[in-house]
Write a protein that holds these residues in place. Structure first.
Motif, PDB file in Angstrom:
ATOM      1  N   ILE B  35      16.595  16.000   4.124  1.00  6.74           N
ATOM      2  CA  ILE B  35      17.551  16.095   3.018  1.00  6.74           C
ATOM      3  C   ILE B  35      18.954  16.354   3.550  1.00  6.74           C
ATOM      4  N   GLY B  36      19.907  16.267   2.670  1.00  5.14           N
ATOM      5  CA  GLY B  36      21.299  16.503   3.029  1.00  5.14           C
ATOM      6  C   GLY B  36      22.191  15.794   2.042  1.00  5.14           C
ATOM      7  N   PRO B  37      23.413  16.281   1.869  1.00  3.42           N
ATOM      8  CA  PRO B  37      24.311  15.610   0.924  1.00  3.42           C
ATOM      9  C   PRO B  37      24.665  14.207   1.409  1.00  3.42           C
ATOM     10  N   ASN B  38      25.300  13.436   0.530  1.00  5.82           N
ATOM     11  CA  ASN B  38      25.758  12.097   0.903  1.00  5.82           C
ATOM     12  C   ASN B  38      26.579  12.138   2.179  1.00  5.82           C
ATOM     13  N   HIS B 209      16.468  12.125  -2.206  1.00  7.36           N
ATOM     14  CA  HIS B 209      17.382  13.012  -2.913  1.00  7.36           C
ATOM     15  C   HIS B 209      16.678  13.834  -3.966  1.00  7.36           C
ATOM     16  N   PHE B 226      26.875  16.606   7.975  1.00  8.62           N
ATOM     17  CA  PHE B 226      27.836  16.130   8.981  1.00  8.62           C
ATOM     18  C   PHE B 226      27.165  15.762  10.304  1.00  8.62           C
ATOM     19  N   ALA B 247      25.909  23.494   1.865  1.00 13.41           N
ATOM     20  CA  ALA B 247      26.093  22.051   2.028  1.00 13.41           C
ATOM     21  C   ALA B 247      25.990  21.341   0.684  1.00 13.41           C
ATOM     22  N   TYR B 248      25.083  21.827  -0.160  1.00 14.66           N
ATOM     23  CA  TYR B 248      24.878  21.158  -1.435  1.00 14.66           C
ATOM     24  C   TYR B 248      25.862  21.616  -2.494  1.00 14.66           C
ATOM     25  N   LEU B 249      26.009  22.890  -2.602  1.00 15.37           N
ATOM     26  CA  LEU B 249      26.826  23.407  -3.690  1.00 15.37           C
ATOM     27  C   LEU B 249      28.280  23.549  -3.291  1.00 15.37           C
ATOM     28  N   GLY B 250      28.548  23.396  -2.010  1.00 12.56           N
ATOM     29  CA  GLY B 250      29.909  23.626  -1.531  1.00 12.56           C
ATOM     30  C   GLY B 250      30.130  25.115  -1.346  1.00 12.56           C
TER      31      GLY B 250
END
Lengths: 235, 253, 296, 441
Positions: B35-38, B209, B226, B247-250
C-alpha cells in the motif's frame, strides 16, 4: 444561500454509477474539502460537478441550474477548474497558459491579473516564456491554480492539488490556496487525499467513501476523531 | 521458507527516483499487501517484479532464482503470473479460451513440434482440461463457452484470475484487483484470492487501494511512500504505524 | 548558371503551390489534430465555384473572394455535419470520412462541370508576354502573385495563432482539448473554425493556381501528396514551416530531378518521399515542428 | 440484412454460373455442325478462327432483336470525359433500328467500368453471360480493350469500333477486335514524315510523353518510324510526365528548351495538353509542336488560348466545334440524329460524335454481314468487320475506314496534320497524310 449546491447527484462512466446520491454545498467565501482514499471517487465527483461526465440530480451555482450545462459553459458561468494532473497545456508557454485561462472573460485587467499571479507565484514569473511542459510538478500546480483564477471565477474547484508533490511543496500550495481564499474571498472546493493539510485550511469537510458522501462536519471535528484513518486505512 | 525477496531495489526515471533502495520479503504461501499513497512507487515495484521495468539497481529473488536474470518474456515459465488493472482479456474469445491463453507459457511443445503437431494434441487436451478445472474452481464453469465480451466487470476480474492461474504460478501478482468493483464483488474477490492461496499454495503480492480488502486478506502489509518502505508487518500494526498514517492523512507542518 | 536559376524558378512555382495547400492542412491539424485528405478536392471544388461565379459575370477578384467565403462556410458545414458527430477520438473514422468526401467532391465536380479542362482567368496579366526577365529566365506575374498571397496568408495565420485570443484558444485546444474545455473554451467551435479556415485557404489556393494548372477535377490530386509531405516536413503545427518546406520541396525535387541522371522526371515524386523519410528519421517532428516537451 | 447480402450475391453468382455452364454444354457439342457450312469454314479459316472452339454456333443468324454491349467509365475521374460517348452511340443504333433495313434491331446495353481494366473485364463478363450480347461496340481505352480480348476470343464475340488507339490492339490473333480511332502509330508516322519533309538534313527533336501505356506506344513508334524512314533528325531530349501530375510542366519545358530542340513531339494526358502549351508560351519556347491526337479537341485548345497557335495535331474526325465543319452536311445530319434518337446526347460534345462514329462501324459491318453469304451472325460480323471499306460520315474527306482481313489490320491509316488557329477558333486544314496499307506490321 449556498454558492454551490449539489443535491442527490449520481454519476459514472458508462456501466454503473461511481457516485450515488451525493449531496454537498459550499457557501460564498468558504473552503470546503472532500476527503477520500484512493478510489473513493474523488475525481469522479469533480468531473461530475464540472460537467466533464454525465450526471443526474441537482447542481446549482449561485442559484442557477448548471446540471445540464456543458463543461465549457460551466466555466464561463464562473466555476473555474484545477483538474487532477494539472491539465498543463504543454505546448504553450507559461504566460500563454495564463492568458488561455483569461479567454472566457471579457474586459480589461489582464495585465494586472498576470501581475497578481506572478507576484503570488514568483517562480511562474521567472519562467513565463518557457514551455509549460518544462515546469516541475509543483510549478505546474501553481500554474494550474493561477490559470483557473485568471478567469476571475466566482468559485474554484481543485482536484487533488497535492498529487505527486513533496510535503513541503504541498504545504506551500495549500497556504497559497488559503491566501486566495482570505484575500479574494474566493470559495474553494478541494478534493484531497492529504487530509491533515486540507483540513488545516478548510472550514468544513466531507468524507467520501466508495461513491457515497457523508454529512459535512467542521474541519476540527475530523481532526479529533478516527473516522478518516478508518476510511483511509481500513477497519 | 522465504519465497520472494526484494533486496535494495532502486529505479530511477530521468532525474526522478521512483524506488529508493527498497527491501522487503514475502514468505512462501503468504499474501502480502502493498500500500501507499499515489506516486509512492507501488506500481513501479510491481512492474519491476513482473519484469516490465528494468530496475537501476538491487536484486529480486524468487526462492533461489534471480528474477532479474530471466528475460521479461520468460518469467511466466518461472512461475510468476500477473493480472492487469484494466483487464488484459480477449473479448471475442470464450472464457475457456481466455483461460487457456494463460497456459501457453508452460507448453512444452516448441515451435517445430507445434508445426508438426506431434504430441501437441495431447498437450492441448491437457491444457483444456486444466483450464476447465480452473473455471470450475472459480465458479465460472457455466460461462466456459461464452465470449468474454459483455460480461460484468466483476466476473471478468475472476476470469482474469483464472487466466493467471492457468500458468500454474508460484507467485501471483495482483494489480489493483478491486478497482471498479462493487462492495459485494470486492468481498467475493477477497474470499476467492484467499481460497486460491489456501488450495493452490501460492504466494501473492497484492497492490490495492481498497483498504478493507488489503487489511482483510493480507498476512502482512508493506507500506511505501516516496519510493521507500515506511512500514512492514501485520495489517493492524501497519495500520497504526505513525508514518503510514502520516503518509495517508498528511501531517500538519 | 542561367539554367540553374531557371530550374530554381520552376521549382519555386510548384513549391509555392505545395506550401499553400500544406498551409490549409496545417489549419485543420492545428485546431483538431486531424489530417484532411479531402483538402485538395475541396480546393478543386472551390476553384470550380470561382469559375461558376466568374461565368455568371462577376469580376475575377470578386469571384475569387466569393469562393473563399463559400469555402469558409462549407468548411464549417463539413466539420459540423460530417466530422463532429464522430466524436473526438475517432481519428480513423475521420480519415475515412475525408476519403469519402474526396470521392464525392471529385465525382460531383465531374458531373457538374464535365471532364474538359476549363480556362480560368488570372488576377494578373498572364499573356505569354507578361513577365519580368531575370537572369535569362522569366518571372511571371501569376506565380509571383501566388507567392505574394501565400506570404500574406501565412503571416496573417501566424499573427492569428500567435497574437490573438482566438489563436491562443486554437492552440490550447490542439494541445490539450480537455484542459481547453476546462478553461471555458468552446472546443467544438474552435474545431469548426479550424475547418473553416482550412477550407477558406484551400479555396484561395484552388482559385489562384487554376490559371496555371487549368481547371480540371484532377488538378489537386498530386498536389495533395506533396502538400501532405510538406506539412509533415515542416512540422504539422507550424504554418511557416509548412510553407517553407513546400517551397524547398518544390525546388529540391526539381534540382535533383534535373541534375541527378538516374532520377529524371519519372522519379521526381519518389524524391519528395525520400526527402520526407530522411527528415523524419532525423527529426520526427519535422523541421520546424514543436517537440513535445513534458516533464514527468 | 447486411449479413445476408453477400450470401444472396454469392447464390446469384453460383446460379448464373450454373446456367451459363448448362447453356454452354449443348452449344459446344453442336459447334462441329458449323463446319458443315463451307463458306463459314473458309471465312473462319481466313481469319484464323477455330470454329470448333467457339461456344454455341457462331454462324447462327441473329434473331429480330439482339443486344450490343458498351463499356465505358460512367463514374470515377475519367467519367466526365467519356460518359458522353454512350448517348452518341445510342443515337446511331436507334437511328439504324428506325431507318435502316437491317434484319435485326440492336439494343445497346451500357456498363460502367470506371476506366479500370479489371472492372471492364467484369462488366464484359456480365454483358455476355447475363445480357447475352452478340457483340461489343465502343469499349473505351486501350488497356481496357486488352483486358477483355481473351474473353471475347474465347466466346467468339466481335468488338467493332473501339476508341482504343494503342498499336497492340491490331493483333492478328484477335481478328474480332476492330479499332476505330487514330492509331498512335499513325500519329507518330505523320510527325516523323512531316519533320523529314521540313528538315531533310535533320534537326533536334524533344519528346514529352506521358508515363502511360499509350506513352510507351508513342516512344516505340517514333523510334520505329524514324529508323524506317531514314530520318536524319535526332532526339535530343526525352521528358516524361505522370498521368496524374497537374502542375505546370515547367521543369520539363525548361530542360527541353535548353536542349536546343527545334521540334517537339508531345503526348501528355488530358489537361496536361493545355498546361504544356501554356507553359511553353510562358517560357517563350516555340518549337514546331506536334501534339497527340488525344489532345486534338477544341475544348483543350480553347483553354490554352494564344498558346495553342500553330500547334499541329493529326485529325481523322471532323471537329464539330470548329468553324470549318459547323455547316458540314454530314455533321448536321449526325447532330439531327442525336437530337432525334438520343436527346441526352450533348450535340456540342466531340466525344458524343465519337460514340456515334464507333457505333457506325458496328452497324456498317452488320449491313455488310447481312448482305454476305454468312448472314448477320457473330461470324458474319467478325468477317465483315475485317473487310470493311467505307467512309464514316464523321471522318474528314480523304480519310477512309479500311480493313483487309489479316493483311491490313489498321483501319484508320490517314489523317490531316492540322495547325490550330487562334483567329479561326479552330484547326485549319493542313496536309493530308495517307499511309493506306502501310501501318500494319
Amino acid at each position: 444561500m449556498s454558492l454551490l449546491r449539489i443535491d442527490d447527484m449520481s454519476a459514472g462512466y458508462g456501466a454503473g454509477d461511481v457516485l450515488r446520491g451525493v449531496t454537498l454545498s459550499v457557501d460564498a467565501g468558504e473552503i470546503v474539502v472532500v476527503l477520500g482514499a484512493n478510489g473513493a471517487g474523488k475525481t469522479t465527483l469533480m468531473r461530475a460537478v464540472s460537467g466533464m461526465i454525465p450526471r443526474r440530480g441537482t447542481v446549482e451555482l449561485d442559484g442557477e441550474d448548471i446540471a445540464r450545462s456543458s463543461a465549457d459553459a460551466i466555466v464561463r458561468r464562473g466555476l473555474a477548474q484545477v483538474p487532477q494532473g494539472r491539465g498543463t497545456i504543454v505546448d504553450l508557454t507559461v504566460e500563454e497558459n495564463l492568458r488561455a485561462g483569461a479567454l472566457v472573460r471579457k474586459g480589461k485587467g489582464l495585465a494586472e491579473d498576470l501581475d497578481r499571479w506572478y507576484t503570488t507565484y514568483p517562480r511562474l514569473a521567472e519562467r513565463r516564456r518557457q514551455k509549460a511542459g518544462l515546469l516541475s510538478g509543483g510549478e505546474q500546480q501553481m500554474l494550474a491554480i493561477s490559470r483557473a483564477m485568471m478567469s476571475r471565477p466566482r468559485m474554484l474547484l481543485c482536484d487533488e492539488p497535492s498529487l505527486g508533490l513533496s510535503p513541503l511543496l504541498t504545504e506551500e500550495l495549500f497556504a497559497s490556496l488559503s491566501r486566495i481564499n482570505g484575500e479574494l474571498g474566493m470559495a474553494i472546493l478541494v478534493v484531497e487525499q492529504n487530509a491533515m493539510i486540507a483540513l488545516e485550511i478548510a472550514r468544513r469537510g466531507y468524507l467520501l467513501e466508495v461513491g457515497s458522501l457523508g454529512d459535512s462536519r467542521p474541519a476540527d471535528d475530523f481532526a479529533s476523531d478516527d473516522s478518516i484513518r478508518a476510511a483511509y486505512l481500513g477497519q | 521458507m522465504t519465497s520472494l525477496v526484494v533486496d535494495d531495489l532502486s529505479m530511477r526515471f530521468g532525474g526522478i527516483t521512483a524506488l529508493d533502495g527498497l527491501s522487503m520479503s514475502i514468505d512462501s504461501g503468504q499474501i502480502c499487501g502493498l500500500i501507499g499513497p499515489n506516486g509512492a512507487g507501488k506500481t513501479t515495484l510491481f512492474n519491476c517484479v513482473s519484469r516490465i521495468y528494468e530496475p537501476s539497481g538491487g536484486r529480486i529473488l524468487l526462492a533461489d532464482l534471480d528474477l532479474l536474470s530471466v528475460p521479461a518474456h520468460g518469467i511466466a515459465a518461472h512461475g510468476v503470473a500477473r493480472t492487469f488493472q484494466n483487464l488484459g482479456l480477449f473479448p471475442s474469445l470464450t472464457f475457456l479460451e481466455n483461460t487457456m491463453s494463460g497456459a501457453y507459457s508452460r507448453g512444452r511443445a516448441g515451435f517445430v513440434r507445434s508445426l508438426s503437431r506431434i504430441g501437441v494434441r495431447a498437450e492441448e487436451r491437457e491444457i483444456r482440461a486444466d483450464a476447465y478445472r480452473l473455471l470450475e474452481f472459480l465458479d465460472l464453469a457455466h460461462l466456459a463457452f461464452e465470449p468474454a465480451a459483455d460480461q460484468p466487470f466483476g466476473t471478468l476480474k475472476r476470469l482474469e484470475l483464472a487466466r493467471a492461474l492457468a500458468a500454474r504460478p508460484r507467485l501471483l501478482l495482483l494489480d489493483e484487483p478491486a478497482g471498479g468493483l462493487t462492495h459485494a464483488e470486492v468481498d467475493e474477490l477477497a474470499q476467492t484470492v484467499r481460497r486460491v492461496r489456501d488450495e493452490l499454495g501460492l504466494t501473492v503480492l497484492l497492490v490495492e487501494h481498497h483498504m478493507p480488502m488489503v487489511m482483510g486478506i493480507s498476512d502482512k502489509v508493506v507500506a511505501m511512500n516516496f519510493g521507500r518502505k515506511i512500514a512492514e508487518g501485520p495489517p493492524d500494526e501497519v495500520q497504526r504505524h505513525p508514518e503510514v498514517v502520516a503518509a495517508y492523512l498528511g501531517t500538519r507542518a | 548558371m542561367d539554367l540553374l536559376i531557371a530550374r530554381i524558378v520552376d521549382g519555386l512555382n510548384n513549391g509555392v503551390i505545395y506550401g499553400f495547400l500544406a498551409l490549409a492542412l496545417v489549419c485543420v491539424y492545428r485546431g483538431t489534430k486531424h489530417l484532411n485528405l479531402a483538402q485538395g478536392e475541396m480546393a478543386m471544388f472551390s476553384a470550380f465555384i470561382a469559375y461558376a461565379l466568374y461565368a455568371v459575370g462577376l469580376p475575377v477578384p470578386v469571384a475569387v473572394l466569393g469562393t473563399v467565403l463559400v469555402g469558409f462556410l462549407a468548411g464549417g458545414l463539413v466539420e459540423r455535419v460530417l466530422i463532429r458527430p464522430l466524436g473526438h477520438h475517432a481519428d480513423y473514422s475521420i480519415l475515412l470520412v475525408t476519403i469519402g468526401l474526396f470521392l464525392v467532391l471529385n465525382a460531383g465536380a465531374g458531373v457538374i462541370w464535365g471532364g474538359d479542362p476549363l480556362p480560368f482567368p488570372a488576377l494578373v496579366p498572364s499573356s505569354p508576354e507578361d513577365y519580368i526577365a531575370f537572369f535569362g529566365t522569366r518571372l511571371r506575374y501569376q506565380p509571383l502573385l501566388v507567392l505574394g498571397v501565400l506570404i500574406v496568408v501565412m503571416t496573417a495565420l501566424f499573427v492569428l495563432f500567435k497574437y490573438t485570443r482566438l489563436g491562443l484558444a486554437m492552440r490550447a485546444t490542439a494541445s490539450n482539448p480537455e484542459s481547453a474545455r476546462l478553461l471555458g473554451i468552446r472546443v467544438n467551435r474552435i474545431n469548426s473554425l479550424g475547418w473553416m479556415l482550412a477550407a477558406g485557404v484551400g479555396a484561395l489556393v484552388g482559385a489562384l493556381i487554376a490559371p496555371s494548372t487549368t481547371l480540371t477535377t484532377g488538378m489537386m490530386f498530386n498536389f495533395l501528396i506533396y502538400a501532405a509531405a510538406a506539412a509533415t516536413l515542416g512540422g504539422f503545427d507550424s504554418p511557416g514551416g509548412a510553407v517553407l518546406a513546400g517551397i524547398l520541396l518544390g525546388i529540391a525535387e526539381n534540382i535533383i530531378g534535373s541534375y541527378v541522371w538516374f532520377v529524371g522526371t519519372d522519379l521526381k515524386q519518389a524524391v519528395a518521399l525520400v526527402i520526407l523519410l530522411a527528415v523524419l528519421m532525423i527529426r520526427p517532428t519535422g523541421m520546424f515542428g514543436t517537440k513535445k516537451v513534458e516533464r514527468v | 440484412m447486411s449479413k445476408r447480402t453477400p450470401l444472396v450475391a454469392l447464390a446469384a453468382t453460383l446460379a448464373t454460373l450454373a446456367i451459363a455452364g448448362c447453356g454452354a454444354a449443348p452449344g459446344s457439342t453442336e459447334g462441329g455442325s458449323s463446319s458443315d457450312n463451307p463458306a463459314a469454314a473458309a471465312a473462319a479459316q481466313g481469319l484464323g478462327i477455330d470454329l470448333a472452339a467457339c461456344p454455341g454456333d457462331v454462324t447462327t443468324v441473329f434473331g429480330p432483336q439482339e443486344k450490343v454491349g458498351l463499356t465505358l467509365p460512367l463514374t470515377g475521374g475519367p467519367a466526365s470525359a467519356f460518359a458522353t460517348l454512350g448517348p452518341g452511340a445510342l443515337a446511331a443504333f436507334e437511328q439504324a433500328n428506325a431507318t435502316a433495313d437491317l434484319p435485326t434491331k440492336f439494343e445497346l446495353v451500357q456498363k460502367d467500368d470506371q476506366f479500370q481494366p479489371d472492372k471492364t473485364l467484369a462488366a464484359a463478363q456480365g454483358l455476355i453471360q447475363q445480357d447475352g450480347v452478340v457483340g461489343f461496340s465502343g469499349v473505351t481505352g486501350t488497356a481496357n480493350a486488352l483486358a477483355i480480348r481473351d474473353l471475347l476470343k474465347e466466346d467468339c464475340i466481335p468488338a467493332l469500333g473501339l476508341p482504343a488507339g494503342g498499336t497492340v490492339i491490331n493483333d492478328p490473333a484477335y481478328p474480332g477486335i476492330v479499332q476505330t480511332t487514330v492509331p498512335f502509330t499513325l500519329d507518330a508516322r505523320v510527325w516523323v514524315e512531316d519533320v523529314n519533309r521540313r528538315f531533310p538534313d535533320g534537326t533536334g527533336i524533344a519528346t514529352f510523353i506521358g508515363n502511360t501505356e499509350s506513352g510507351k506506344d508513342y516512344t516505340a513508334d517514333i523510334a520505329k518510324w524514324m529508323e524506317r524512314t531514314g530520318s536524319k533528325s535526332r532526339i535530343v531530349a526525352t521528358e516524361s510526365i505522370e498521368a496524374t501530375d497537374a502542375a505546370a510542366p515547367s521543369s520539363a519545358i525548361t530542360t527541353m528548351r535548353n536542349s536546343g530542340a527545334q521540334v517537339l513531339f508531345a503526348a501528355p494526358t488530358g489537361a496536361q495538353c493545355v498546361s504544356m502549351m501554356t507553359e511553353m508560351a510562358n517560357q517563350g519556347w516555340k518549337p514546331i509542336t506536334y501534339l497527340t491526337t488525344n489532345c486534338a479537341s477544341t475544348a483543350f485548345f480553347s483553354a490554352a488560348g494564344p498558346a495553342g497557335e500553330g500547334v499541329l495535331t493529326v485529325q481523322a474526325f471532323k471537329d464539330v466545334n470548329s468553324p470549318r465543319f459547323k455547316n458540314d452536311p454530314d455533321v448536321q445530319a449526325v447532330r439531327a440524329a442525336m437530337e432525334k434518337y438520343s436527346p441526352s446526347a450533348d450535340p456540342d460534345n466531340t466525344t458524343a460524335y465519337g460514340g456515334f462514329t464507333y457505333a457506325s462501324v458496328f452497324l456498317e459491318a452488320a449491313r455488310e454481314a447481312a448482305k454476305s453469304d454468312l448472314g448477320l451472325s457473330r461470324l458474319g460480323l467478325i468477317v465483315a468487320g475485317r473487310h470493311l471499306d467505307f467512309h464514316p460520315p464523321m471522318f474528314i474527306d480523304g480519310v477512309d475506314f479500311t480493313t483487309d482481313g489479316l493483311e491490313d489490320m489498321v483501319p484508320v491509316e490517314a489523317g490531316e496534320l492540322n495547325p490550330w488557329s487562334v483567329a479561326e477558333g479552330g484547326f485549319v486544314q493542313g496536309t493530308l497524310y495517307d499511309f493506306e496499307g502501310q501501318l500494319t506490321d
